[in-house]
Design a protein around this motif. Structure first.
Motif, short mmCIF file in Angstrom:
data_model
loop_
_atom_site.label_atom_id
_atom_site.label_comp_id
_atom_site.label_asym_id
_atom_site.label_seq_id
_atom_site.Cartn_x
_atom_site.Cartn_y
_atom_site.Cartn_z
N LEU A 136 50.29 39.48 34.69
CA LEU A 136 48.94 40.22 34.28
C LEU A 136 48.78 41.49 35.01
N GLU A 137 49.13 41.48 36.19
CA GLU A 137 49.22 42.63 37.11
C GLU A 137 50.10 43.67 36.40
N GLN A 138 51.28 43.32 36.06
CA GLN A 138 52.49 44.26 35.66
C GLN A 138 52.19 44.48 34.24
N GLU A 139 51.44 43.73 33.36
CA GLU A 139 51.36 43.83 32.00
C GLU A 139 49.92 44.63 31.58
N ILE A 140 48.69 44.13 32.23
CA ILE A 140 47.61 44.76 31.86
C ILE A 140 46.89 45.69 33.07
N GLY A 141 47.83 45.73 34.31
CA GLY A 141 47.27 46.51 35.42
C GLY A 141 46.28 45.95 36.47
N ARG A 142 45.95 44.57 36.03
CA ARG A 142 44.90 43.77 37.09
C ARG A 142 45.30 42.33 36.93
N PRO A 143 45.12 41.60 38.00
CA PRO A 143 45.33 40.18 38.02
C PRO A 143 44.61 39.38 37.03
N ALA A 144 43.25 39.66 36.90
CA ALA A 144 42.36 39.17 35.96
C ALA A 144 42.22 37.66 36.02
N VAL A 145 42.94 36.82 36.33
CA VAL A 145 42.77 35.24 36.32
C VAL A 145 42.41 34.75 38.06
N GLU A 146 41.39 34.04 38.08
CA GLU A 146 40.80 33.67 39.54
C GLU A 146 41.36 32.26 39.85
N GLN A 147 41.77 31.48 38.93
CA GLN A 147 42.20 30.22 39.39
C GLN A 147 43.20 29.75 38.14
N VAL A 148 43.93 28.97 38.50
CA VAL A 148 44.76 28.06 37.43
C VAL A 148 44.35 26.59 37.93
#
Length: 179
Positions: A159-171
């Protein structure tokens, strides 16, 4: 008038001694005044320090609150990955299987669209991660937790590479079956 006569009757030595005593009293008063001033200034400094420290603590707390991403104040969104992951392992000549259901926890509605768009890459990276594990390590709670943390890093990297932020807090592993 008797006082005047007493002043006139003082000798030169007595007058000098009286002047020295008066000078000593003046010095004492100056020292006492200076000491009181220093004490008042010290107290004012301590009070100012306490007030500033409390103000800085409040400002630091407010700054920390302001630095929190707006997303953290939002409600959690749980996004289950549609298909479960089934991975096979060869353990000492026997076929073993791992079946995992994964749910992502995030707080940004806009990131859901990014997750959906890049789902093939997310699933690919998770399959590669799961298949690269040692089956015996996954049988311990520590091994499962390490795998969960690695999965979180994998998803956040995509997500960091594709949308510019990690966005997900937990898996989150909503199902974890090993045979």
């Amino acid at each position: 008038m008797a006082d005047l006569d007493d002043d006139q009757e003082l000798t030169e030595e007595e007058r000098a001694a009286a002047q020295q005593q008066a000078a000593k009293r003046k010095k004492r008063l100056i020292y006492i005044g200076a000491g009181a001033t220093v004490l008042v200034l010290a107290l004012a400094g301590i009070l100012a320090w306490v007030f500033l420290a409390a103000t800085l603590d409040e400002e630091a707390l407010a700054a920390r609150e302001a630095q929190r991403p707006e997303a953290a104040a939002q409600r959690a969104i749980y996004y289950p990955l549609a298909e479960r992951f089934t991975i096979n392992y060869d353990v000492r000549g026997r076929q073993r299987f791992l079946q995992v259901e994964v749910t992502l926890m995030l707080r940004d509605d806009a990131a859901v669209r990014g997750i959906e768009t890049h789902m093939p890459r997310i699933r690919n990276d998770l399959v590669m991660l799961f298949s690269g594990q040692v089956f015996e390590d996954l049988q311990t709670p520590e091994g499962k937790e390490l795998l969960r943390q690695d999965a979180l890093r994998q998803v956040q990297n995509v997500l960091e590479q594709e949308i510019g932020r990690p966005a997900v807090e937990q898996v989150l592993f909503t199902s974890f079956v090993m045979q």
